[in-house]
Design an enzyme around this catalytic site. Structure first.
Site, PDB file in Angstrom:
ATOM      1  CE  LYS A 100      39.064  -0.069  -0.497  1.00 26.99           C
ATOM      2  NZ  LYS A 100      39.547   0.191   0.889  1.00 26.99           N
ATOM      3  CG  ASN A 101      35.782   0.752   2.279  1.00 27.55           C
ATOM      4  OD1 ASN A 101      36.905   0.293   2.051  1.00 27.55           O
ATOM      5  ND2 ASN A 101      35.517   2.049   2.250  1.00 27.55           N
ATOM      6  NE  ARG A 144      43.974   3.832   8.557  1.00 23.93           N
ATOM      7  CZ  ARG A 144      44.264   4.226   9.779  1.00 23.93           C
ATOM      8  NH1 ARG A 144      45.470   4.607  10.090  1.00 23.93           N
ATOM      9  NH2 ARG A 144      43.328   4.238  10.708  1.00 23.93           N
ATOM     10  CB  CYS A 188      47.598   6.284   5.804  1.00 22.85           C
ATOM     11  SG  CYS A 188      46.043   7.138   5.683  1.00 22.85           S
ATOM     12  NE  ARG A 210      42.274   6.672   7.318  1.00 24.83           N
ATOM     13  CZ  ARG A 210      42.001   5.856   6.311  1.00 24.83           C
ATOM     14  NH1 ARG A 210      42.851   5.698   5.333  1.00 24.83           N
ATOM     15  NH2 ARG A 210      40.857   5.199   6.280  1.00 24.83           N
ATOM     16  N   PRO A 211      44.128   8.417  13.459  1.00 23.51           N
ATOM     17  CG  PRO A 211      43.311   9.820  15.126  1.00 23.51           C
ATOM     18  CD  PRO A 211      43.582   9.763  13.654  1.00 23.51           C
ATOM     19  CB  ILE A 212      43.130   3.276  16.063  1.00 29.10           C
ATOM     20  CG1 ILE A 212      44.353   3.018  16.958  1.00 29.10           C
ATOM     21  CG2 ILE A 212      43.438   3.008  14.610  1.00 29.10           C
ATOM     22  CD1 ILE A 212      44.606   1.539  17.184  1.00 29.10           C
ATOM     23  CG  ASP A 213      41.397   8.791  19.075  1.00 32.02           C
ATOM     24  OD1 ASP A 213      41.404   8.529  17.858  1.00 32.02           O
ATOM     25  OD2 ASP A 213      40.870   9.822  19.540  1.00 32.02           O
ATOM     26  CG  LEU A 214      37.347   8.158  17.900  1.00 31.94           C
ATOM     27  CD1 LEU A 214      36.568   8.742  16.736  1.00 31.94           C
ATOM     28  CD2 LEU A 214      36.885   8.786  19.220  1.00 31.94           C
ATOM     29  CG  ASP A 219      36.096   6.544   0.572  1.00 35.10           C
ATOM     30  OD1 ASP A 219      37.045   7.208   1.021  1.00 35.10           O
ATOM     31  OD2 ASP A 219      35.776   5.415   1.018  1.00 35.10           O
ATOM     32  CB  ILE A 242      36.040  12.870   6.351  1.00 37.24           C
ATOM     33  CG1 ILE A 242      34.566  13.102   6.002  1.00 37.24           C
ATOM     34  CG2 ILE A 242      36.232  11.583   7.154  1.00 37.24           C
ATOM     35  CD1 ILE A 242      33.595  13.039   7.138  1.00 37.24           C
ATOM     36  NE  ARG A 278      44.973  -0.161  -0.421  1.00 33.44           N
ATOM     37  CZ  ARG A 278      44.466   0.976   0.037  1.00 33.44           C
ATOM     38  NH1 ARG A 278      44.972   2.120  -0.338  1.00 33.44           N
ATOM     39  NH2 ARG A 278      43.472   0.982   0.885  1.00 33.44           N
TER      40      ARG A 278
HETATM   41  C1  UD1 Z   1      36.531   4.138   6.368  1.00 29.08           C
HETATM   42  C2  UD1 Z   1      36.741   3.680   4.956  1.00 29.08           C
HETATM   43  C3  UD1 Z   1      37.335   4.791   4.105  1.00 29.08           C
HETATM   44  C4  UD1 Z   1      36.489   6.052   4.220  1.00 29.08           C
HETATM   45  C5  UD1 Z   1      36.236   6.415   5.657  1.00 29.08           C
HETATM   46  C6  UD1 Z   1      35.259   7.575   5.840  1.00 29.08           C
HETATM   47  C7  UD1 Z   1      37.195   1.300   5.187  1.00 29.08           C
HETATM   48  C8  UD1 Z   1      38.186   0.204   5.107  1.00 29.08           C
HETATM   49  N1  UD1 Z   1      37.654   2.539   4.947  1.00 29.08           N
HETATM   50  O1  UD1 Z   1      37.807   4.460   6.893  1.00 29.08           O
HETATM   51  O2  UD1 Z   1      37.385   4.347   2.752  1.00 29.08           O
HETATM   52  O3  UD1 Z   1      37.154   7.128   3.585  1.00 29.08           O
HETATM   53  O4  UD1 Z   1      35.683   5.281   6.367  1.00 29.08           O
HETATM   54  O5  UD1 Z   1      34.058   7.285   5.211  1.00 29.08           O
HETATM   55  O6  UD1 Z   1      36.018   1.073   5.422  1.00 29.08           O
HETATM   56  N2  UD1 Z   1      39.146   9.029  13.538  1.00 29.08           N
HETATM   57  C9  UD1 Z   1      39.726   9.360  14.759  1.00 29.08           C
HETATM   58  N3  UD1 Z   1      39.964   8.346  15.635  1.00 29.08           N
HETATM   59  C10 UD1 Z   1      39.645   7.051  15.375  1.00 29.08           C
HETATM   60  C11 UD1 Z   1      39.057   6.722  14.135  1.00 29.08           C
HETATM   61  C12 UD1 Z   1      38.812   7.748  13.240  1.00 29.08           C
HETATM   62  O7  UD1 Z   1      40.008  10.524  15.030  1.00 29.08           O
HETATM   63  O8  UD1 Z   1      39.898   6.189  16.216  1.00 29.08           O
HETATM   64  C13 UD1 Z   1      38.877  10.101  12.554  1.00 29.08           C
HETATM   65  C14 UD1 Z   1      39.643   9.894  11.234  1.00 29.08           C
HETATM   66  O9  UD1 Z   1      40.963  10.395  11.317  1.00 29.08           O
HETATM   67  C15 UD1 Z   1      38.773  10.663  10.267  1.00 29.08           C
HETATM   68  C16 UD1 Z   1      37.362  10.412  10.811  1.00 29.08           C
HETATM   69  O10 UD1 Z   1      37.523  10.008  12.157  1.00 29.08           O
HETATM   70  O11 UD1 Z   1      39.057  12.039  10.352  1.00 29.08           O
HETATM   71  C17 UD1 Z   1      36.562   9.356  10.089  1.00 29.08           C
HETATM   72  O12 UD1 Z   1      37.339   8.200   9.949  1.00 29.08           O
HETATM   73  P1  UD1 Z   1      36.705   6.728   9.902  1.00 29.08           P
HETATM   74  O13 UD1 Z   1      35.251   6.830   9.612  1.00 29.08           O
HETATM   75  O14 UD1 Z   1      37.116   6.004  11.121  1.00 29.08           O
HETATM   76  O15 UD1 Z   1      37.450   6.121   8.648  1.00 29.08           O
HETATM   77  P2  UD1 Z   1      37.983   4.640   8.472  1.00 29.08           P
HETATM   78  O16 UD1 Z   1      37.116   3.680   9.175  1.00 29.08           O
HETATM   79  O17 UD1 Z   1      39.448   4.615   8.728  1.00 29.08           O
END
Ligand code: UD1
Length: 427
Positions: free
Chosen positions: A22-23, A99, A123, A128-132, A313, A335, A405
Site C-alpha cells: 500500500k505505502n 493523508r 488523524c 502528523r504535521p506536514i512542516d517537513l 506500522d 514515531i 484501506r
Molecule cells: C508513512 C507511512 C505510515 C508509517 C510512517 C512511519 C505512508 C502512506 N504512510 O507515514 O504507514 O507509519 O511513514 O513509518 O507511507 N512529521 C513531522 N512533520 C512532517 C512529517 C512528519 O513532524 O512534515 C513527523 C510525524 O508526525 C511522525 C514522524 O515525523 O512523528 C514520522 O512520520 P512520517 O515518516 O512522515 O510518516 P508518514 O509519511 O506520514
C-alpha cells in the site's frame, strides 16, 4: 456497516499470498503526474486507499485504466495517463480522508510550476504535521503561501531550482515529496537524513525507470541531478512487508505453518528478527517466508524506529501477539504520539497492558476472550483481528473500513489458511 466475525482457536496452515505494498503504491501513483507519457503500475493492491488515490489523480486530469480486475485476481495493473493536468489542486474533502494525498504536492509543483493542496489536519494516531514536507520543498526553491487551510506552492519561473536539505527527523512522506519534486528541477539537490524505507527505494527505482538521475538510493543521503523531463515506464509495486509481517504475527500466535508468498525477506529484517527472538520459526526462501510456531512465545522488548529499525506500522500487531507470550514484554513507540488506541480494545478481550507515556508493558495472559471491539486505525484494526484469532469464542470487529484501506481481502486470505473468519455485511 460491515463487521468482521472471528471464532478463535484455529491453527493456521498453508500458503498466503502477499499483495503489493500500500505505502509504495501511494507514492508510485503520484509519480505518473511527472510525465505526459503513460505510467503502468503492476501488482497494485486492491485497496480503498488505492481507489481513493486513483480518484484524486482523475480530479487532477489524469486518466486511470485498470486491467486484471477479475474478482479472483490479487493485484491489478493500472495505467495512468497525465497528458496534461486540468487542475493543480488537492481539495480538503479528499486530503482529510486520505493523508497520503499530500504526496501529490511535489509532483504537481514540479510538473505545473504551482500546486495548491489542503492541509491534512490531525488523524487517529497523532498530530502528523506536514512542516517537513514544506521546509524540504522550500529548500529546493518552492515559494509557499498558506491561507484558508490550504498551502500554495510556486516554482519561480515555472521550474524548481534544486537545493540542499537536511531533515531534522526522518520522514517517509516528506522524503517522497521532495524527491518527486527534485527530479525535474533545473539544478541538482542533496537530501540528507532521508528516510531509507524500502518504499523509498521502490520510489527511486520507479523514478529512475522514468529517466530520473538519483544517487545514494537506499542510503540516508540522496543526490538528485534534475533532468528536463521524465518519460513513461512500467513498474512493479514491491510486496507489502507490513501485510506480510501482520500475517506472520497471526501465525505466530495462532500456531501452525504458513508460507507467506511473494515477499522479500530482505525488506523485513527487524520484523523477522523480532519473530525469531519470540521463538517463532522463520525460514527465508527466494520469494517467500515460511513462519512456523507452536503458539508458545517468549516476551520481547521492542522500540519502534525508522527503517531499518522496528517499524511503527508493526507495533500494534506485535502487541496483540505478545498478549499471549510467556512473560512481560515492553514496547516503546517513538514515531507517533498516539499509537496505542488498540490497548483499551485488547484489554476488553482480557489483555493485561499498562501504558506509561510512550511505553507499554504487556503481560502475557493464558487466555483472551472474544468480544465486540472497534477498529480505530489501520494497524490497530489488524491487532484486533490477531487477538480474535486466538481468543475463545467470537470476536466481532466493527469499523472494518479501516482494514479495507490496507489489507486486500483479509478474510479471504485468512480463511484459506484455516481461520474461522467472515465478513458480516448485514448490520
Ligand atoms: C508513512 C507511512 C505510515 C508509517 C510512517 C512511519 C505512508 C502512506 N504512510 O507515514 O504507514 O507509519 O511513514 O513509518 O507511507 N512529521 C513531522 N512533520 C512532517 C512529517 C512528519 O513532524 O512534515 C513527523 C510525524 O508526525 C511522525 C514522524 O515525523 O512523528 C514520522 O512520520 P512520517 O515518516 O512522515 O510518516 P508518514 O509519511 O506520514
Amino acid at each position: 456497516m460491515d463487521r468482521i466475525l472471528i471464532r478463535g482457536g484455529n491453527r493456521l496452515n498453508g500458503r498466503l499470498p502477499i499483495s503489493g505494498a500500500k505505502n509504495a503504491a501511494l507514492t508510485l501513483m503520484p509519480c505518473a503526474l511527472l510525465t505526459d507519457e503513460p505510467v503502468t503500475l503492476r501488482n497494485l493492491p486492491r485497496l480503498a486507499d488505492v481507489d481513493g488515490f486513483g480518484h484524486l489523480l482523475n480530479q487532477l486530469g489524469a486518466s486511470t485504466t485498470i486491467e486484471g480486475s477479475r474478482p479472483e485476481d490479487f493485484g491489478r495493473v493500472m495505467t495512468i495517463r497525465a497528458g496534461q493536468l486540468t487542475s493543480t489542486e488537492a481539495p480538503y474533502d479528499i486530503v482529510r480522508k486520505m493523508r497520503a494525498s499530500i504526496l501529490v504536492l511535489g509532483p504537481i509543483l514540479a510538473r505545473a510550476g504551482q500546486a495548491r493542496v489542503s492541509l491534512p489536519g490531525g488523524c487517529a494516531i497523532g498530530n502528523r504535521p506536514i512542516d517537513l514536507h514544506l521546509k524540504a520543498l522550500q529548500a529546493i526553491g518552492a515559494e509557499l503561501e498558506m491561507s484558508a487551510g490550504y498551502v500554495t506552492a510556486t516554482a519561480p519561473g515555472g521550474r524548481l531550482g534544486g537545493g540542499r536539505y537536511t531533515f531534522p527527523i526522518v520522514s517517509v512522506g516528506a522524503t517522497e515529496n521532495v524527491l518527486m519534486a527534485a527530479v525535474t528541477a533545473r539544478g541538482s539537490s542533496r537530501i540528507e537524513n532521508a528516510a531509507r524505507e524500502p518504499e523509498i527505494v521502490d520510489l527511486c527505482r520507479c523514478l529512475v525507470a522514468m529517466g530520473a538521475r538519483i544517487e545514494g538510493i537506499g542510503t540516508e543521503t540522496l543526490e538528485i541531478e534534475g533532468v528536463a523531463e521524465l518519460h513513461g515506464a512500467t513498474y512493479g509495486v514491491m510486496p507489502d512487508r507490513i501485510e506480510a509481517g501482520s500475517y506472520a504475527c497471526a501465525a505466530a500466535v495462532a500456531g501452525g505453518t504458513v508460507e507467506l508468498a511473494n515477499v522479500s525477506a530482505g525488506d523485513m529484517g527487524a520484523t523477522l528478527e523480532a519473530l525469531r527472538a519470540a521463538g517463532v520459526g522463520v525460514e527465508e526462501r527466494r520469494d517467500s517466508i515460511v513462519v512456523s510456531s507452536d503458539g508458545k512465545l517468549a516476551p520481547l522488548t521492542l522500540s519502534t524506529a525508522p527503517y531499518p529499525g522496528f517499524a511503527t506500522d508493526m507495533q500494534a500487531q506485535f502487541m496483540a501477539m505478545l498478549c499471549k507470550a510467556d512473560g512481560a514484554s515492553v514496547l516503546t513507540e517513538t514515531i507517533f504520539e498516539n499509537r496505542y488506541m488498540h490497548v483499551p480494545e485488547l484489554a476488553r478481550m482480557g489483555a493485561d497492558i499498562q501504558v506509561h507515556g510512550r511505553t507499554a508493558v504487556v503481560k502475557g495472559v493464558d487466555r483472551l476472550v472474544g468480544a465486540p471491539v472497534m477498529a480505530t486505525d489501520l494497524r490497530a484494526s489488524m491487532s484486533l483481528i490477531i487477538a480474535g484469532l486466538v481468543a475463545e469464542g467470537e470476536t466481532s470487529v466493527a469499523r472494518v473500513y479501516h482494514l479495507d484501506r490496507g489489507y486486500e481481502r483479509l478474510e479471504e486470505k485468512l480463511s484459506a489458511v484455516g481461520a474461522d473468519i467472515e465478513r458480516d455485511s448485514g448490520g
